[in-house]
Enzyme design. Structure first.
Site, PDB file in Angstrom:
ATOM      1  N   GLU A   2       8.236   0.818  12.006  1.00 24.62           N
ATOM      2  CA  GLU A   2       9.350   1.764  12.062  1.00 24.62           C
ATOM      3  C   GLU A   2       8.734   3.145  12.023  1.00 24.62           C
ATOM      4  OE1 GLU A   2      11.889   4.471  10.666  1.00 24.62           O
ATOM      5  OE2 GLU A   2      12.202   3.069   8.988  1.00 24.62           O
ATOM      6  N   CYS A  17      13.018  10.361   8.982  1.00 24.09           N
ATOM      7  CA  CYS A  17      12.722   9.933  10.355  1.00 24.09           C
ATOM      8  C   CYS A  17      13.989   9.830  11.198  1.00 24.09           C
ATOM      9  CB  CYS A  17      11.943   8.624  10.362  1.00 24.09           C
ATOM     10  SG  CYS A  17      12.788   7.306   9.490  1.00 24.09           S
ATOM     11  N   GLU A  36       8.009  15.330  16.843  1.00 19.41           N
ATOM     12  CA  GLU A  36       8.668  15.240  15.541  1.00 19.41           C
ATOM     13  C   GLU A  36       8.037  16.250  14.582  1.00 19.41           C
ATOM     14  OE1 GLU A  36       7.969  11.702  13.114  1.00 19.41           O
ATOM     15  OE2 GLU A  36      10.115  11.678  12.678  1.00 19.41           O
ATOM     16  N   LYS A  66       0.887  -1.177   0.000  1.00 19.64           N
ATOM     17  CA  LYS A  66       0.000   0.000   0.000  1.00 19.64           C
ATOM     18  C   LYS A  66       0.914   1.213   0.000  1.00 19.64           C
ATOM     19  CE  LYS A  66      -2.058   3.053   1.702  1.00 19.64           C
ATOM     20  NZ  LYS A  66      -1.715   4.410   1.219  1.00 19.64           N
TER      21      LYS A  66
HETATM   22  P1  ADP Z   1       2.906  10.204   7.553  1.00 20.37           P
HETATM   23  O1  ADP Z   1       2.606  11.050   8.739  1.00 20.37           O
HETATM   24  O2  ADP Z   1       4.324   9.886   7.346  1.00 20.37           O
HETATM   25  O3  ADP Z   1       2.124  10.559   6.320  1.00 20.37           O
HETATM   26  P2  ADP Z   1       1.129   8.062   8.075  1.00 20.37           P
HETATM   27  O4  ADP Z   1       1.353   7.179   9.234  1.00 20.37           O
HETATM   28  O5  ADP Z   1      -0.083   8.903   8.062  1.00 20.37           O
HETATM   29  O6  ADP Z   1       2.463   8.827   7.962  1.00 20.37           O
HETATM   30  O7  ADP Z   1       1.120   7.257   6.716  1.00 20.37           O
HETATM   31  C1  ADP Z   1       2.031   6.228   6.390  1.00 20.37           C
HETATM   32  C2  ADP Z   1       1.299   5.208   5.551  1.00 20.37           C
HETATM   33  O8  ADP Z   1       0.248   4.662   6.330  1.00 20.37           O
HETATM   34  C3  ADP Z   1       0.656   5.754   4.281  1.00 20.37           C
HETATM   35  O9  ADP Z   1       0.796   4.801   3.243  1.00 20.37           O
HETATM   36  C4  ADP Z   1      -0.793   5.882   4.687  1.00 20.37           C
HETATM   37  O10 ADP Z   1      -1.672   5.791   3.599  1.00 20.37           O
HETATM   38  C5  ADP Z   1      -0.959   4.691   5.596  1.00 20.37           C
HETATM   39  N1  ADP Z   1      -2.084   4.800   6.535  1.00 20.37           N
HETATM   40  C6  ADP Z   1      -2.576   5.920   7.119  1.00 20.37           C
HETATM   41  N2  ADP Z   1      -3.622   5.622   7.925  1.00 20.37           N
HETATM   42  C7  ADP Z   1      -3.792   4.274   7.859  1.00 20.37           C
HETATM   43  C8  ADP Z   1      -4.703   3.351   8.467  1.00 20.37           C
HETATM   44  N3  ADP Z   1      -5.659   3.754   9.315  1.00 20.37           N
HETATM   45  N4  ADP Z   1      -4.584   2.048   8.173  1.00 20.37           N
HETATM   46  C9  ADP Z   1      -3.608   1.612   7.344  1.00 20.37           C
HETATM   47  N5  ADP Z   1      -2.728   2.438   6.732  1.00 20.37           N
HETATM   48  C10 ADP Z   1      -2.799   3.742   6.979  1.00 20.37           C
END
Ligand code: ADP
Length: 486
Positions: free
Chosen positions: A256, A289, A386, A181
């Site tokens: 991570e 990160c 962060e 994903k």
């Molecule tokens: P960032 O703050 O680095 O954007 P996120 O944690 O929001 O980090 O996103 C990292 C990844 O996790 C992306 O691919 C995002 O689409 C996915 N993501 C965000 N929310 C969810 C969720 N509820 N379930 C699964 N994947 C998610």
């Protein structure tokens, strides 16, 4: 077959999912905007439950044959996959730059070659896990690294191609099939990854890509009942949500996450090298990160060192990430820009003083000036959370106990950097800082053989070398009584 193709940086890219070796379109699309110049790059298929189900099913069906190949059977295919990445390095670098704003030179010379190495390295390492046994008084224990099944791999936007291969490499080498994903703010290079895998002979269904929004596509994948591993890189808050899904089905998860890493400069350090390395924390606009964002300087060299960092930071040219002199490109998205700007404004309101930077760069909408805050109380938000932007904080310390306690004074524990010429002092401090990785007189060196991961809120699990296979395998012991065979 879908016909949804866009051209970005001269490269044709499918904007659809890749499921069971075929392109699959969704009626729902999401817009992918370039942070470099605000151009509209693509309308990308936005998956949900239907696409997640199809991808997991394709991965499940492909699993037995891929697992049965064994490490030796998978090796030539994965080597071709790695070669395919290298062969398209300049295209991947250019597309990644347009999609997430990272520097094209860094992508071309470091990030994409490293991504190929991620595939190659783990394919080779898998061979070393075969035939391991432990002798006991009555039995011989044959240790087997069985593939675990279907792995869901969720990755972030700051280095999507590289971070995805960091998971795809060991997952496939261990004999799993995967559903990726990619991040919705920078999905395009993962779509190219699917083309490269197919061209290399990775069988249909072994590597699938479901595009989409995290709360929809990601959520459907992590809640799917037939998933055996979830590997996630992203924010701590999202990890907590995914962790709840993983817990419901007792699916092993690796995470991570973020960091707020200390960067310690002792008075006896090579100050020129340390100053250059401090300035390097602004690279990728601080959207890293592992960045050492909390600068901690021994009091007696503080003024002298500040001038060196000021000089080194002056070379951190903000600009178009396609230009060779640029060191700091844009932030990824307007929402992220606002988040970074919000941290900076609140820090000023809290009494922190920006010694330089502190706002939008003249270069463009999403470009933020390299910023250094002094007078930061360790309890301030800017010292604790962060930012994920080009924003550093500056603190001074008088002795080693003080710097250890400053360094450990956040909920994170991803990494740390320390400059000192005294081995004893460096090792004493390094061993007391809570972090997955401590760099001494260096930064960002990461041999794939060594363990990597975060302590505290920075993650769970370790990857690298055999640690990756501990996660992506069902490790089995076949315990055979000695002399019991005819
Ligand atoms: P960032 O703050 O680095 O954007 P996120 O944690 O929001 O980090 O996103 C990292 C990844 O996790 C992306 O691919 C995002 O689409 C996915 N993501 C965000 N929310 C969810 C969720 N509820 N379930 C699964 N994947 C998610």
């Amino acid at each position: 077959m879908s016909t949804n193709i866009v051209k970005v940086a001269g490269v044709d890219i499918s904007t659809d999912h890749f499921i069971g070796g075929k392109r699959v379109a969704s009626a729902n699309r999401f817009a992918d905007i370039s942070p470099v110049d605000g151009s509209h790059l693509a309308d990308v298929s936005a998956g949900g439950k239907v696409e997640a189900n199809a991808a997991v099913e394709a991965a499940r069906n492909a699993f037995p044959a891929w697992a049965a190949l064994g490490p030796k059977g998978r090796l030539p295919i994965l080597k071709k996959f790695a070669e395919g990445i290298l062969a398209r390095a300049s295209e991947l670098a250019a597309v990644e730059t347009m999609d997430n704003g990272s520097l094209v030179a860094g992508n071309l010379h470091r990030v994409i070659p490293r991504a190929a190495h991620n595939i190659d390295f783990f394919a080779e390492w898998a061979l070393t896990l075969e035939g391991h046994s432990i002798d006991s008084p009555e039995v011989v224990n044959h240790i087997k690294y069985d593939p675990s099944g279907v792995a869901v791999l969720i990755t972030p936007w700051n280095a999507p191609f590289m971070l995805t291969t960091w998971k795809v490499g060991p997952a496939l080498a261990a004999g799993n099939t995967v559903v990726i994903k990619p991040p919705e703010w920078a999905p395009l290079t993962c779509s190219l990854m699917a083309d490269i895998a197919k061209a290399a002979g990775v069988p249909d269904g072994v590597l699938n890509v479901v595009q989409g929004i995290g709360e929809e596509a990601g959520d459907a994948l992590v809640n799917h009942h037939d998933v055996d591993r979830i590997s996630f890189t992203g924010s701590t808050d999202t990890a907590k949500i995914i962790g709840q899904a993983a817990a419901r089905s007792i699916t092993p998860m690796s995470a991570e996450l973020g960091g707020k890493s200390p960067f310690i400069i002792c008075a006896d350090a090579d100050l020129d090298a340390a100053a250059q390395t401090v300035a390097a924390q602004y690279m990728n606009a601080g959207q890293v990160c592992l960045a050492g964002t909390r600068i901690m300087v021994e009091k007696k060299i503080e003024e002298q060192f500040l001038e060196k960092v000021r000089d080194a930071s002056a070379h951190m040219v903000v600009g178009d990430p396609r230009e060779k002199d640029t060191r700091v490109g844009p932030l990824i998205h307007k929402d992220h820009f606002e988040r970074v700007a919000g941290f900076v404004e609140r820090a000023k309101a809290d009494g922190a003083v920006p010694l330089w930077g502190g706002g939008r760069s003249n270069f463009g909408d999403l470009y933020f000036e390299p910023t250094l805050f002094a007078d930061v109380n360790p309890s301030l938000e800017i010292s604790q959370r962060e930012v994920f932007g080009p924003v550093l904080t500056w603190q001074s310390f008088r002795n080693d106990d003080e710097v250890v306690s400053l360094a450990n004074n956040t909920k994170y524990g991803l990494a740390g950097t320390l400059f000192s010429r005294s081995e004893k002092r460096a090792m004493d401090i390094a061993s007391q800082v809570t972090a997955g990785t401590l760099w001494v007189n260096c930064f960002f060196v990461r041999d794939l053989a060594v363990p990597f991961g975060g302590a505290k809120d920075s993650g769970m699990g370790r990857e690298g070398g055999s640690w990756s296979f501990d996660f992506y395998s069902d490790i089995k012991n076949i315990s055979v009584r000695k002399g019991s065979f005819a």
